[in-house]
Write an enzyme that holds these catalytic residues in place. Sequence first.
Site, PDB file in Angstrom:
ATOM      1  N   ILE A  14       1.013  -1.269   0.183  1.00 48.76           N
ATOM      2  CA  ILE A  14       0.006   0.083   0.098  1.00 48.76           C
ATOM      3  C   ILE A  14       0.851   1.204  -0.055  1.00 48.76           C
ATOM      4  O   ILE A  14       0.637   2.218  -0.598  1.00 48.76           O
ATOM      5  CB  ILE A  14      -0.895   0.144   1.270  1.00 48.76           C
ATOM      6  CG1 ILE A  14      -1.751  -1.303   1.538  1.00 48.76           C
ATOM      7  CG2 ILE A  14      -1.719   1.284   1.290  1.00 48.76           C
ATOM      8  CD1 ILE A  14      -2.914  -1.368   0.350  1.00 48.76           C
ATOM      9  N   ARG A  37      -4.932  -8.927   6.667  1.00 44.98           N
ATOM     10  CA  ARG A  37      -3.875  -8.664   7.895  1.00 44.98           C
ATOM     11  C   ARG A  37      -3.059  -7.184   7.344  1.00 44.98           C
ATOM     12  O   ARG A  37      -2.535  -7.215   6.524  1.00 44.98           O
ATOM     13  CB  ARG A  37      -2.667  -9.449   8.263  1.00 44.98           C
ATOM     14  CG  ARG A  37      -3.479 -10.926   8.884  1.00 44.98           C
ATOM     15  CD  ARG A  37      -4.130 -10.808  10.059  1.00 44.98           C
ATOM     16  NE  ARG A  37      -4.697 -12.287  10.591  1.00 44.98           N
ATOM     17  CZ  ARG A  37      -5.610 -12.146  11.475  1.00 44.98           C
ATOM     18  NH1 ARG A  37      -6.369 -11.156  11.873  1.00 44.98           N
ATOM     19  NH2 ARG A  37      -6.068 -13.532  11.717  1.00 44.98           N
ATOM     20  N   PRO A 114       2.851  -6.444  18.282  1.00 44.95           N
ATOM     21  CA  PRO A 114       2.786  -7.518  17.464  1.00 44.95           C
ATOM     22  C   PRO A 114       1.478  -7.486  16.800  1.00 44.95           C
ATOM     23  O   PRO A 114       1.616  -8.587  15.657  1.00 44.95           O
ATOM     24  CB  PRO A 114       2.957  -8.683  18.417  1.00 44.95           C
ATOM     25  CG  PRO A 114       2.835  -8.107  19.989  1.00 44.95           C
ATOM     26  CD  PRO A 114       3.133  -6.363  19.738  1.00 44.95           C
ATOM     27  N   GLU A 119       7.967  -4.003  14.239  1.00 43.63           N
ATOM     28  CA  GLU A 119       9.321  -3.107  15.030  1.00 43.63           C
ATOM     29  C   GLU A 119       9.757  -3.795  16.280  1.00 43.63           C
ATOM     30  O   GLU A 119       9.025  -4.239  17.033  1.00 43.63           O
ATOM     31  CB  GLU A 119       8.440  -1.884  15.554  1.00 43.63           C
ATOM     32  CG  GLU A 119       9.812  -0.989  16.119  1.00 43.63           C
ATOM     33  CD  GLU A 119       9.245   0.167  16.884  1.00 43.63           C
ATOM     34  OE1 GLU A 119      10.121   1.309  16.816  1.00 43.63           O
ATOM     35  OE2 GLU A 119       8.240   0.127  17.484  1.00 43.63           O
ATOM     36  N   GLU A 140      18.653  15.962  11.486  1.00 39.53           N
ATOM     37  CA  GLU A 140      18.553  17.549  11.476  1.00 39.53           C
ATOM     38  C   GLU A 140      16.991  17.791  11.709  1.00 39.53           C
ATOM     39  O   GLU A 140      16.355  18.939  11.996  1.00 39.53           O
ATOM     40  CB  GLU A 140      18.943  17.787  10.060  1.00 39.53           C
ATOM     41  CG  GLU A 140      18.197  17.327   8.704  1.00 39.53           C
ATOM     42  CD  GLU A 140      18.613  17.597   7.525  1.00 39.53           C
ATOM     43  OE1 GLU A 140      17.938  17.601   6.659  1.00 39.53           O
ATOM     44  OE2 GLU A 140      19.726  18.331   7.434  1.00 39.53           O
ATOM     45  N   GLU A 142      15.308  16.406  14.128  1.00 37.52           N
ATOM     46  CA  GLU A 142      14.938  15.690  15.538  1.00 37.52           C
ATOM     47  C   GLU A 142      15.490  16.786  16.658  1.00 37.52           C
ATOM     48  O   GLU A 142      16.678  17.197  16.673  1.00 37.52           O
ATOM     49  CB  GLU A 142      15.768  14.571  15.994  1.00 37.52           C
ATOM     50  CG  GLU A 142      14.938  13.408  15.911  1.00 37.52           C
ATOM     51  CD  GLU A 142      15.611  12.128  16.448  1.00 37.52           C
ATOM     52  OE1 GLU A 142      14.906  10.808  16.356  1.00 37.52           O
ATOM     53  OE2 GLU A 142      16.776  12.041  16.930  1.00 37.52           O
TER      54      GLU A 142
END
Lengths: 181, 181
Positions: A14, A37, A114, A119, A140, A142
């Site tokens: 997507i 999913r 999960p 991640e 730059e 942050e």
Amino acid sequence: MRKFEEVTTESKEIFKGKIVHLKVDTVTLPDGNTSKREIIKHPGAVAVIAQKEDGKIIFVEQYRKALEKSVVEIPAGKLEEGEDPLVTAKRELEEETGYTTDNLQLINSFYTSPGFADELVNVYFTDQLTKLEHNVAGDEDEFVELMELTLEEAEQLEKEQRIHDAKTSYALLYLKIRGLK
Amino acid sequence: MRKFEEVTTESKEIFKGKIVHLKVDTVTLPDGNTSKREIIKHPGAVAVIAQKEDGKIIFVEQYRKALEKSVVEIPAGKLEEGEDPLVTAKRELEEETGYTTDNLQLINSFYTSPGFADELVNVYFTDQLTKLEHNVAGDEDEFVELMELTLEEAEQLEKEQRIHDAKTSYALLYLKIRGLK
């Protein structure tokens, strides 16, 4: 076949972003039925529980656009492609806090969400910190502010929901147990 | 203006799914520069740390498509729109484990992935469980298997990365501290 495995029959990409990719998989369930999913692909991350010699813990405050508020977290950051998480952890610690170490112990790793995302956060601990003489430039886009807090001060911020994320709440319990030993 | 606030100048909706929405915001940073933020909107979730009278803790094993493996987690689930998290927590406990309780204590809430998602998990604890006489039907596309483990057994599964998610690792530390008191 692994337990309750869901077999992919179709995978539709997507979105491919700078940080997340989104795909929707069509799967065959263990009972033969079909479902969809929605899955976020993420490069993975590191987080560092960093405790100074005086017992204070290092945090950073930053604005999190997804939450539309500033929160106080342990230093953390995303993996660059192909990067060893240990290298990322040292870099993020240096960039975000101005401290460095050659002693990072991997204490745990966990998936954050999960149900919809892959991640994985690698969590490190160090209590051997050296202040860098010169600051290291970070991303730059942050903006972070360093905070050094006792565990009690951090627990108070958690009650006030200024500390409000899973890895940092995990870190506070980890430090509490460490202090009890 | 809140600290380091990032002001949205454009918000582009990319995907509206059954569970996640994805948008990309263009923001003005504190230094006046512009950046993009990829943001996942999630309805929020609950998780239940459920301890039986004999001290065993209740887990469920399920296949997580995002991870492409089965993992062992504390019972958890997504909020339905407008639902009180406490109601969700009781429902998910009943559906996933066959136990119920009227005594759920909210012990914490945290964002799972503040860098890109607004998923907030409310974590409850109970040690007052009653076995339901009849199973309650859950989501038709969810297949879970009940497990009752001592804390030591669960810690072993964590070492083997069969327990491998943030809320469950948090729960194990919470129970360890509770047991030390």
